[in-house]
Motif scaffolding. Structure first.
Motif, PDB file in Angstrom:
ATOM      1  N   ASP A  38       0.508  -1.282  -0.060  1.00 24.30           N
ATOM      2  CA  ASP A  38      -0.057  -0.115   0.030  1.00 24.30           C
ATOM      3  C   ASP A  38       0.750   1.317   0.134  1.00 24.30           C
ATOM      4  O   ASP A  38       0.259   2.311   0.191  1.00 24.30           O
ATOM      5  CB  ASP A  38      -0.844   0.011   1.044  1.00 24.30           C
ATOM      6  CG  ASP A  38      -0.415   0.009   2.290  1.00 24.30           C
ATOM      7  OD1 ASP A  38       0.889   0.011   2.803  1.00 24.30           O
ATOM      8  OD2 ASP A  38      -1.172   0.255   3.462  1.00 24.30           O
ATOM      9  N   THR A  41      -0.213   4.236  -4.946  1.00 24.44           N
ATOM     10  CA  THR A  41      -1.564   4.697  -5.029  1.00 24.44           C
ATOM     11  C   THR A  41      -1.489   4.650  -6.766  1.00 24.44           C
ATOM     12  O   THR A  41      -0.833   4.282  -7.447  1.00 24.44           O
ATOM     13  CB  THR A  41      -1.449   6.173  -4.774  1.00 24.44           C
ATOM     14  OG1 THR A  41      -0.667   6.907  -5.640  1.00 24.44           O
ATOM     15  CG2 THR A  41      -1.033   6.675  -3.198  1.00 24.44           C
ATOM     16  N   PHE A  74      -8.277  -0.962  -7.950  1.00 27.14           N
ATOM     17  CA  PHE A  74      -7.287  -0.982  -6.632  1.00 27.14           C
ATOM     18  C   PHE A  74      -8.313  -1.099  -5.306  1.00 27.14           C
ATOM     19  O   PHE A  74      -8.992  -0.293  -5.158  1.00 27.14           O
ATOM     20  CB  PHE A  74      -6.155  -0.089  -6.482  1.00 27.14           C
ATOM     21  CG  PHE A  74      -4.772  -0.465  -6.900  1.00 27.14           C
ATOM     22  CD1 PHE A  74      -4.566  -1.985  -7.073  1.00 27.14           C
ATOM     23  CD2 PHE A  74      -3.960   0.344  -7.327  1.00 27.14           C
ATOM     24  CE1 PHE A  74      -3.196  -1.968  -7.210  1.00 27.14           C
ATOM     25  CE2 PHE A  74      -2.553   0.066  -7.534  1.00 27.14           C
ATOM     26  CZ  PHE A  74      -2.351  -1.275  -7.698  1.00 27.14           C
ATOM     27  N   ALA A  76      -7.769  -2.345  -1.306  1.00 32.64           N
ATOM     28  CA  ALA A  76      -6.856  -2.330  -0.089  1.00 32.64           C
ATOM     29  C   ALA A  76      -7.370  -3.697   0.773  1.00 32.64           C
ATOM     30  O   ALA A  76      -7.824  -3.620   1.567  1.00 32.64           O
ATOM     31  CB  ALA A  76      -6.820  -1.230   0.578  1.00 32.64           C
ATOM     32  N   LEU A  88      -2.534  -4.074  -1.770  1.00 30.81           N
ATOM     33  CA  LEU A  88      -3.390  -3.453  -2.990  1.00 30.81           C
ATOM     34  C   LEU A  88      -3.444  -4.555  -3.825  1.00 30.81           C
ATOM     35  O   LEU A  88      -2.425  -5.005  -4.409  1.00 30.81           O
ATOM     36  CB  LEU A  88      -2.596  -2.092  -3.551  1.00 30.81           C
ATOM     37  CG  LEU A  88      -2.654  -1.155  -2.601  1.00 30.81           C
ATOM     38  CD1 LEU A  88      -1.930   0.136  -3.566  1.00 30.81           C
ATOM     39  CD2 LEU A  88      -4.020  -0.182  -2.475  1.00 30.81           C
TER      40      LEU A  88
END
Length: 164
Positions: A38, A41, A74, A76, A88
């Motif tokens: 993670d 982004t 994506f 989490a 991710l």
């Protein structure tokens, strides 16, 4: 019958390049998954002006639609499953994890998530690499495009390409 080829990339630029080239080959977003920690982004996977993404016959060939769809998806999953470890996941692997409930499917470890792509004896290697920032790209293939996919992953800079 289809199976999965994986490529382990050191950074988002390499993974992005591979996805653009896979798109130019005609690989569908439904056949590509990404696993990363993670620290990344969605913006890390954007191809910026001045990159080498247009090399290798890509200029005008890739619309970015596949990449946008994958990265836009994506989720989490690891943060939900492991209390904040931060994994991710994008692509068909999300559906597989969600079908079993993220907590049950992931079991609190990155290894359980990447186990869908990687032989059991190699999971620890990939788990460590992803935790350190590498990105795993998995591509479902059939016998018609196997060699082309392996070549794309290699040429985009994958440090390890393997077939599950």
């Amino acid at each position: 019958m289809s199976t999965v080829i994986t490529g382990l990339f050191d950074n988002a630029s390499q993974a992005t390049l591979a996805i653009y080239r896979l798109e130019a080959l005609g690989v569908s977003e439904a056949d590509i998954s990404i696993v990363a920690n993670d620290s990344y982004t969605k913006e890390d996977f954007a191809v910026e002006e001045g990159t080498k993404a247009s090399e290798g016959g890509l200029l005008g060939a890739a619309s970015g639609g596949v990449l946008a769809a994958i990265i836009g998806g994506f989720t989490a999953v690891g943060a939900v499953a492991s209390g904040g470890a931060g994994l991710l996941v994008a692509g068909p692997l999300v559906s597989a994890l969600a079908a079993g409930g993220a907590g049950a499917a992931v079991g609190g470890t990155l290894g359980a998530a990447i186990g869908a792509f990687i032989p059991e004896h190699e999971i620890k290697y990939y788990e460590d690499a992803i935790e350190k920032g590498s990105i795993l790209v998995g591509v479902k293939y059939n016998s018609d495009n196997k060699n082309s996919i392996e070549e794309i992953l290699d040429n985009a800079g994958a440090s390890k390409v393997s077939k599950a």
